[in-house]
Design an enzyme around this catalytic site. Structure first.
Site, PDB file in Angstrom:
ATOM      1  N   SER A  17      -2.239  -0.399  -3.701  1.00 27.79           N
ATOM      2  CA  SER A  17      -1.851   0.764  -4.502  1.00 27.79           C
ATOM      3  C   SER A  17      -3.001   1.277  -5.359  1.00 27.79           C
ATOM      4  O   SER A  17      -2.937   2.391  -5.876  1.00 27.79           O
ATOM      5  CB  SER A  17      -0.666   0.412  -5.401  1.00 27.79           C
ATOM      6  OG  SER A  17      -0.996  -0.671  -6.243  1.00 27.79           O
ATOM      7  N   HIS A  66       0.084   3.379   1.751  1.00 28.96           N
ATOM      8  CA  HIS A  66       0.615   2.983   0.438  1.00 28.96           C
ATOM      9  C   HIS A  66       2.090   3.362   0.328  1.00 28.96           C
ATOM     10  O   HIS A  66       2.446   4.529   0.276  1.00 28.96           O
ATOM     11  CB  HIS A  66      -0.208   3.669  -0.664  1.00 28.96           C
ATOM     12  CG  HIS A  66       0.341   3.476  -2.040  1.00 28.96           C
ATOM     13  ND1 HIS A  66       0.215   4.433  -3.031  1.00 28.96           N
ATOM     14  CD2 HIS A  66       1.033   2.449  -2.598  1.00 28.96           C
ATOM     15  CE1 HIS A  66       0.799   3.994  -4.135  1.00 28.96           C
ATOM     16  NE2 HIS A  66       1.305   2.805  -3.899  1.00 28.96           N
ATOM     17  N   GLU A  93       1.934   7.310   1.135  1.00 28.09           N
ATOM     18  CA  GLU A  93       0.603   7.882   0.904  1.00 28.09           C
ATOM     19  C   GLU A  93      -0.390   7.224   1.862  1.00 28.09           C
ATOM     20  O   GLU A  93      -0.586   6.014   1.828  1.00 28.09           O
ATOM     21  CB  GLU A  93       0.201   7.623  -0.552  1.00 28.09           C
ATOM     22  CG  GLU A  93      -1.067   8.312  -0.992  1.00 28.09           C
ATOM     23  CD  GLU A  93      -1.331   8.094  -2.485  1.00 28.09           C
ATOM     24  OE1 GLU A  93      -1.965   8.969  -3.098  1.00 28.09           O
ATOM     25  OE2 GLU A  93      -0.902   7.056  -3.039  1.00 28.09           O
ATOM     26  N   ASN A 111      -1.066   7.348  -7.932  1.00 31.01           N
ATOM     27  CA  ASN A 111      -1.321   6.533  -9.124  1.00 31.01           C
ATOM     28  C   ASN A 111      -2.341   7.192 -10.052  1.00 31.01           C
ATOM     29  O   ASN A 111      -2.337   6.957 -11.258  1.00 31.01           O
ATOM     30  CB  ASN A 111      -1.788   5.132  -8.722  1.00 31.01           C
ATOM     31  CG  ASN A 111      -0.612   4.246  -8.330  1.00 31.01           C
ATOM     32  OD1 ASN A 111       0.491   4.423  -8.834  1.00 31.01           O
ATOM     33  ND2 ASN A 111      -0.849   3.317  -7.423  1.00 31.01           N
TER      34      ASN A 111
END
Length: 730
Positions: A440, A461, A473, A511
């Site tokens: 991540s 991800h 992702e 993120n």
């Protein structure tokens, strides 16, 4: 005729078949509406026709709704008065459906007319259900895979072709509310139980023909004298309580930020007090009102048009089919177990690897538990459970990976551990297998250094929990090749999730935006801003949870690990803040969040939140003067949208559609706005740049206006005008 086809038979039944060429499911178009009316008029004018059946030429479905691109066309064609253009276009649909509903009956006596039946071979959504609702009887095939309902609210509008008015008149406001306000879709038998359709049959055509020829009564209840709404109208004692409760429920669930829900409620409330035809006009006016709101256009574009384009491979490289047959999942923890579950559900053979058999078995048990819950809710069967579990081989034996075509590594978030697994596994798997990491935060290019085939190394991800979160992702490293990208996209399509493809950089895209949102909230708490104010400010913007609650859910020790790793990587360039002081102190206090039953909140033994922990303000006292709500909200919004813009500037994002869809599906970014780029287009680049300057002056350089946004503000450009698909095509 191209979309609707007309035929008559010796029994005097006219059959109108909806079959849009080149589409797997019917969608309504301008041409379709014209052809439907022409077919209906032909049947009504033919004295030999005793009744009409409307059905679909598509196997397993009736229709998926309206082509929502038509709404934009209606606006454009109206020129200087788009509201009038929309209203007139919507009223044309109402007029047609009302013509079908009245079917030639005498307007005063309700006598005469021809019966109109509708057959649903399968799924019927949006106008694909609004058309049947205008018919006199709805027959559905006994197809448990079919879903019937009005899901428009999910993309920022509401049923505007009579569905809202007819549902409420047919079922009552209370019974209709889960279908209208939540977009609930149900299988045919449940649709019959709810009163949406009339009959479920093994042979709906035979049943419909028998009914049409039986000289049935066809006048709708709301067209008869003395009609009373089920459950009562708004000023009936029972109906009054329904509408008061509905108003509270809508505002409780939406926090007042979704215009479609409020407009729908207004259309229902006002329409319930007037004759049916007037109610249709009220529905059309409120529908026009919603369509004129920029939020509606943004939601339709992101959650319907863009999402569908990405799912169909808008950015897929031009390489042969890369569908996955057998997948290896490394690590049977929560993420690995979830990946194994969704892969097995999609029909793939799964090898679930962990370093000890007990852990591997625990990972497989996650799928068993998931299926047991499905059986309890009657959404699965013991046979399906056994078939799914048979797909998963939980083992410690790496040799079981020798014939997989995709690996997804979900081991501990440590570069050395991942490198070691990469080397071990690449020595066993086929040379053409693709290796993906579920990291991540760790850069994919760095992880690919452990691979001997960097062109076949990619990031995939997932978001937690894997089986519930719709977004995946996909991250391209510097050497990642097209086949790896295609493999990842085809796999995500197989598991029926929505992909975005981004380039490698620290924290990737999602993120990169989520972490500043959490940090800004924690920073404000450290500055003395009330934690309920911070969380509620976010919820009033449409975020599912505020940053303080979110960090408790994701765990503070994870945040501390990310902060320390980022500090180490960035060195003196790391922008240290009070958010770090708060996070490190909370971890030292053993308050890690929900998982430790102690964080920014107190919890009971079962992990239920009890309220904000009062001890926090002993260390970080609450300020006497609290900021304005709008200031808190702007800090929370701009902490995210500026990172989205920087990601576009840096080439992490290649397509703003992915930025918008990814933000909504990945972390719930204000769905009503259509995503960060759509929101910037709504408020305008000049205003956004001004706010950046004000926030930077007061709170620091993290709010500095990115050069791209500054340039666009100076030129008064929009993101979709400059970077959207039309601009790219030009």
């Amino acid at each position: 005729m191209t979309e609707f086809h007309y035929a008559t038979d010796a029994d005097g039944i006219a059959t109108i078949t909806w079959d849009v060429p080149g589409k797997s499911m019917n969608v309504m178009s301008f041409v379709g509406l014209e052809e439907l009316e022409a077919c209906f008029d032909k049947a009504m004018a033919d004295d030999a026709v005793k009744g009409i059946i409307i059905t679909s030429g598509k196997e397993g479905s009736f229709a998926g709704g309206m082509d929502l691109n038509l709404l934009a066309v209606m606006k454009e064609q109206a020129g200087d008065d788009p509201a009038k253009g929309l209203f007139d276009g919507i009223m044309q649909m109402h007029t047609l459906l009302r013509k079908i509903e009245r079917a030639g009956m005498d307007p005063k006596t309700n006598k005469g007319g021809k019966p109109v039946a509708c057959i649903l071979p399968g799924t019927a959504a949006g106008i694909g259900l609004e058309l049947p609702l205008a018919c006199h009887r709805i027959f559905a095939a006994d197809n448990p895979k079919a879903r019937i309902g009005l899901p428009e609210i999910m993309v920022g509008i509401f049923p505007g072709a009579g569905g809202t008015t007819r549902f409420v008149r047919k079922m009552g406001a209370m019974a209709a509310s889960p279908f209208l306000l939540q977009g609930k879709m149900v299988e045919p038998k449940k649709a019959k139980s709810a009163g949406i359709i009339d009959e479920v049959s093994e042979d709906p055509m035979a049943a419909a023909r028998e009914w049409v020829l039986s000289e049935p009564k066809i006048v709708k209840p709301w067209d008869e004298k003395g009609y009373k709404m089920p459950g009562g109208d708004p000023y009936h004692p029972a109906g009054y309580m329904t509408f008061v409760g509905a108003n509270a429920m809508v505002n409780g669930n939406t926090w007042g930020v979704y215009p479609a829900a409020k407009a729908l409620l207004s259309a229902v409330y006002e329409g319930a007090q007037v004759p049916f035809d007037t109610a249709l006009k009220i529905e059309a006016r409120w529908f026009t009102h919603v369509l004129m709101n920029p939020s509606s256009s943004a939601m339709i574009r992101s959650l319907f048009v863009n999402k569908e384009a990405l799912e169909k491979g808008a950015n897929r490289p031009d390489v042969p089919d890369q569908r996955v047959k057998k997948i290896g999942v490394l690590g049977a923890g929560m993420m690995g177990a979830g990946i194994a579950l969704v892969s097995a559900k999609a029909g793939m053979d799964v090898v679930l690897i962990d370093q000890n058999q007990e852990a591997a078995d625990r990972g497989k048990a996650y799928s068993e538990s998931f299926m047991d819950k499905g059986i309890a809710r009657k959404k699965a069967t013991p046979e399906k459970k056994e078939a799914l579990l048979a797909k998963i081989n939980a083992t410690t034996d790496l040799d079981a990976l020798k014939d997989v075509d995709l690996i997804i590594e979900a081991v501990f978030e440590d570069t050395k551990v991942k490198a070691e697994m990469t080397k071990k596994v690449e020595a066993i798997i086929p040379e053409d297998a693709i290796f993906a990491s579920n990291t991540s935060t760790l850069p994919i290019t760095g992880l690919a250094k452990a691979s001997v085939r960097a062109d076949q190394f990619i990031g995939i991800h997932f978001f937690s929990p894997v089986e519930k979160m719709a977004l995946v992702e996909i991250i391209k490293g510097k050497e990642t090749g097209d086949r790896a990208v295609a493999k990842a996209l085809d796999y995500v399509r197989q598991i029926r999730k929505t992909p975005i493809v981004v380039n490698d950089d620290r924290f990737f895209y999602a993120n990169r935006c989520i972490i500043p949102y959490i940090n800004e909230g924690v920073m404000m708490a450290g500055e003395g801003v009330s934690r309920p104010l911070i969380d509620h400010a976010a919820q009033l913007l449409g975020f599912p949870v505020g940053p303080i609650q979110l960090v408790d859910e994701t765990s503070l020790d994870l945040g501390a690990k990310i902060a320390k790793a980022t500090m180490e990587a960035m060195g003196d360039a790391y922008p240290k803040s009070i958010a770090d002081d708060v996070t490190f102190w909370m971890v030292d206090e053993g308050r890690l969040g929900r998982k430790s039953k102690a964080g920014f909140f107190d919890y009971d033994e079962k992990g239920k939140r009890l309220g904000y922990w009062e001890g926090f303000n002993e260390k970080f006292p609450m300020a006497d003067d609290q900021p304005e709500l709008t200031e808190v909200q702007r800090r929370l919004i701009f902490s995210q949208v500026l990172e989205a813009v920087r990601a576009l500037e840096a080439g992490v994002l290649e397509d703003i559609r992915e930025g918008d869809v990814g933000a909504i599906l990945g972390w719930g970014f204000m769905p009503w706005s259509g995503g960060p780029f759509s929101w910037l287009d709504i408020v305008g680049a000049p205003w956004a740049a001004e706010q950046c300057d004000a926030l930077q002056a007061k709170f620091g350089d993290r709010f500095a206006c990115p050069p791209l946004l500054r340039e666009m503000a100076d030129k008064n450009q929009s993101f979709y005008g400059r970077f959207g698909p039309k601009a790219a095509a030009a």
